[in-house]
Design a protein around this motif. Structure first.
Motif, mmCIF file in Angstrom:
data_model
loop_
_atom_site.group_PDB
_atom_site.id
_atom_site.type_symbol
_atom_site.label_atom_id
_atom_site.label_comp_id
_atom_site.label_asym_id
_atom_site.label_seq_id
_atom_site.Cartn_x
_atom_site.Cartn_y
_atom_site.Cartn_z
ATOM 1 N N PHE A 75 29.090 51.086 35.611
ATOM 2 C CA PHE A 75 30.074 50.832 36.643
ATOM 3 C C PHE A 75 29.291 50.301 38.040
ATOM 4 C CE2 PHE A 75 33.057 54.542 35.096
ATOM 5 C CZ PHE A 75 33.512 53.649 34.225
ATOM 6 N N ILE A 76 28.050 50.790 37.877
ATOM 7 C CA ILE A 76 27.165 50.240 39.013
ATOM 8 C C ILE A 76 26.732 48.797 38.595
ATOM 9 C CG2 ILE A 76 24.947 50.315 40.102
ATOM 10 C CD1 ILE A 76 24.935 53.206 39.625
ATOM 11 N N SER A 81 28.807 46.489 37.134
ATOM 12 C CA SER A 81 29.935 45.588 37.308
ATOM 13 C C SER A 81 30.182 45.737 38.709
ATOM 14 C CB SER A 81 31.139 46.382 36.790
ATOM 15 O OG SER A 81 31.340 47.705 37.302
ATOM 16 N N SER A 82 29.765 46.633 39.767
ATOM 17 C CA SER A 82 30.030 46.403 41.312
ATOM 18 C C SER A 82 28.765 45.366 41.967
ATOM 19 C CB SER A 82 29.810 47.596 42.024
ATOM 20 O OG SER A 82 30.881 48.462 41.265
ATOM 21 N N LEU A 99 27.658 58.093 40.105
ATOM 22 C CA LEU A 99 27.229 57.194 39.215
ATOM 23 C C LEU A 99 25.916 57.067 39.381
ATOM 24 C CD1 LEU A 99 29.681 54.176 40.136
ATOM 25 C CD2 LEU A 99 29.734 56.202 38.228
ATOM 26 N N ASP A 102 33.921 46.087 31.725
ATOM 27 C CA ASP A 102 34.414 46.125 33.118
ATOM 28 C C ASP A 102 35.205 47.598 32.919
ATOM 29 O OD1 ASP A 102 33.859 43.726 33.779
ATOM 30 O OD2 ASP A 102 35.473 42.971 32.694
ATOM 31 N N PRO A 103 35.305 48.259 34.005
ATOM 32 C CA PRO A 103 35.794 49.590 34.226
ATOM 33 C C PRO A 103 37.388 49.402 33.928
ATOM 34 C CG PRO A 103 34.355 49.040 36.218
ATOM 35 C CD PRO A 103 34.819 47.777 35.399
ATOM 36 N N ASP A 158 28.692 55.720 32.759
ATOM 37 C CA ASP A 158 28.544 55.417 34.277
ATOM 38 C C ASP A 158 27.742 54.047 34.753
ATOM 39 O OD1 ASP A 158 30.336 57.601 34.060
ATOM 40 O OD2 ASP A 158 29.176 58.959 35.153
ATOM 41 N N GLU A 161 31.615 58.681 45.004
ATOM 42 C CA GLU A 161 31.874 57.858 43.617
ATOM 43 C C GLU A 161 30.306 57.295 43.178
ATOM 44 O OE1 GLU A 161 36.396 55.728 44.327
ATOM 45 O OE2 GLU A 161 34.741 54.788 44.864
ATOM 46 N N PHE A 188 35.207 51.817 29.608
ATOM 47 C CA PHE A 188 35.131 50.582 30.149
ATOM 48 C C PHE A 188 35.697 49.763 28.872
ATOM 49 C CE2 PHE A 188 30.693 51.549 28.475
ATOM 50 C CZ PHE A 188 31.080 51.136 27.393
ATOM 51 N N SER A 243 34.278 57.554 38.449
ATOM 52 C CA SER A 243 35.003 56.083 38.618
ATOM 53 C C SER A 243 33.989 55.198 39.290
ATOM 54 C CB SER A 243 36.175 56.531 39.586
ATOM 55 O OG SER A 243 36.889 57.241 39.085
ATOM 56 N N PRO A 244 34.248 53.956 39.140
ATOM 57 C CA PRO A 244 33.646 52.692 39.914
ATOM 58 C C PRO A 244 33.896 53.039 41.485
ATOM 59 C CG PRO A 244 35.403 52.068 38.678
ATOM 60 C CD PRO A 244 35.275 53.310 38.370
#
Length: 418
Positions: A276-277, A279-280, A216, A94-95, A273, A212, A88, A123-124
């Motif tokens: 990544f969650i 960030s989404s 995560l 951020d990824p 990981d 994905e 990140f 991956s995100p």
């Protein structure tokens, strides 16, 4: 007998190289690709550049028999597995998909109709679809599943690794694999490829996004549970309770299984990981963010305990000042019995001590030969040397070599295996 006769693995690190060795063991021609020429040369000599039980023999045999070769640029193959880093960026975490994008651009010129491309990198959500778009942009002469569906020239899927460092060669075979194809045909081809050596079940996800998110979610679940144990250790320190005794007592309940606290959380997966969650879906991931905060701040607590140990030592050593006190850190990797330093809280603690502590710093890490960046001035020594020379002993990683002797130390910040 697999219909895949030549496979290319892009990225020959902790996941890519063992995976390449697994396919090569099935007498499939494997072209390993890595941008690091030294890594390529090492593998082509039949040697390895990482520590992983049984990997050395697998690579030695595969290169000797001609089923595994390494090079710095891709060549044509029937299937391409991308296993590159996904870190990140910056304080916002951020990824960073630049490694995946670079891998996609590298393989695009050699793609041929009928090829399968699998993203193995954790991956995100949406990364596999982004990769598919990058490939399509680079090769407008081919059709891709996001637009052509089942009739596409190229098949694309996501299949995240789910292995434990130190047991990679075993778990690559025995663990179930989650496979998310952009289309059903993409998933079919990916399942056929992995069944070449996977004894576990190849579980079909509804698509790459579900696959994905599954990876995560697995690591975020573990992160939350570790954070609970780490938070208990902070509470017990405040209340003067032995946290290991407390957890042992609580775990006698038939439906309670609290993990053990440690100096934080490291490694490329659990420490990365969950972000990544976040960030989404930042507004919906409050528990995950809180757990990350607990684990990210645990090294600060450990450092405070080290300072307290130094002060305790000085109280019993008249005539000495802090610059006379030598501190030994036992373990730098993110978990026991490997050489992986990625996101290691132990390494972070050692680096902070190297800056903040004016006295000598000794590092004991039997799995590396050279100290990493940020430890200039520290000394890499053996366990016995550190035990003889150091005044304060900081036990950070439960390497097998340490465990029997650690309890005999006079001073230690006691942490246990994550």
């Amino acid at each position: 007998m697999s219909r895949f006769s030549t496979i290319s693995v892009i990225g020959l690190g902790y996941i890519g190289l063992p995976t390449a060795a697994m396919f090569a063991a099935q007498k499939i021609n494997v072209i390993g690709v890595d941008t690091n020429a030294q890594v390529v040369d090492t593998i082509n000599r039949g040697e390895i550049h990482i520590v992983e039980p049984n990997l050395d023999e697998a690579v030695r045999v595969a290169t000797r028999d001609g089923y595994l070769t390494a090079q710095t640029a891709p060549s044509p193959a029937e299937a391409f597995l991308i296993a590159v880093p996904t870190p990140f960026l910056g304080e916002n975490r951020d990824p960073d998909l630049s490694y995946i994008q670079a891998a996609a651009r590298a393989i695009a010129p050699v793609l041929q109709p009928g090829n399968l491309v699998i993203l193995e990198s954790t991956s995100p959500v949406g990364a596999t679809e982004a990769m598919a778009d990058w490939l399509a942009s680079a090769r407008p002469d081919l059709t891709f599943p996001q637009t052509a569906g089942e009739a596409s020239d190229i098949r694309i899927a996501h299949c995240p690794e789910r292995v434990l460092p130190g047991k990679v060669m075993e778990e690559l075979i025995t663990n179930d694999r989650v496979i998310g194809g952009i289309t059903s045909k993409c998933a079919d081809d990916a399942i056929e490829l992995y069944k070449t050596f996977v004894a576990g079940e190849c579980v079909r996800a509804s698509g790459p996004r579900a696959a994905e998110m599954a990876k995560l979610t697995e690591n975020s679940f573990r992160d939350v549970n570790i954070a609970f144990a780490n938070e208990l250790s902070l509470i017990c320190d405040r209340l003067d309770i032995d946290v290991w005794e407390l957890i042992s007592l609580a775990n006698r309940h038939p439906r309670v299984n609290i993990l053990q606290p440690g100096p934080g959380v490291g490694g490329h997966c659990i420490a990365v990981d969950p972000w990544f969650i976040v960030s989404s879906a930042p507004d919906q991931s409050r528990l995950i963010q809180t757990a990350r905060g607990v684990n990210d701040h645990k090294p600060d607590w450990v450092l405070r305990k080290v300072r307290a140990e130094v002060e305790r030592y000085l109280a019993d050593a008249p005539g000495k000042d802090v610059s006379d006190v030598s501190v030994a850190c036992y373990g730098l990797t993110f978990k026991p019995d490997i050489d992986d330093l990625r996101e290691s809280p132990a390494l972070h603690i050692a680096r902070r001590l190297n800056v903040d502590h004016p006295g000598p710093l000794l590092a004991v890490e039997p799995n590396i030969k050279v100290l990493p960046e940020g430890l200039d001035g520290a000394r890499l020594v053996s366990f016995d040397e550190a035990r003889a020379m150091a005044d304060v002993h900081v036990y950070l990683v439960a390497h097998r070599d340490f465990q029997s002797a650690a309890g005999q130390m006079d001073y230690q910040v006691k942490t246990v295996k994550l």
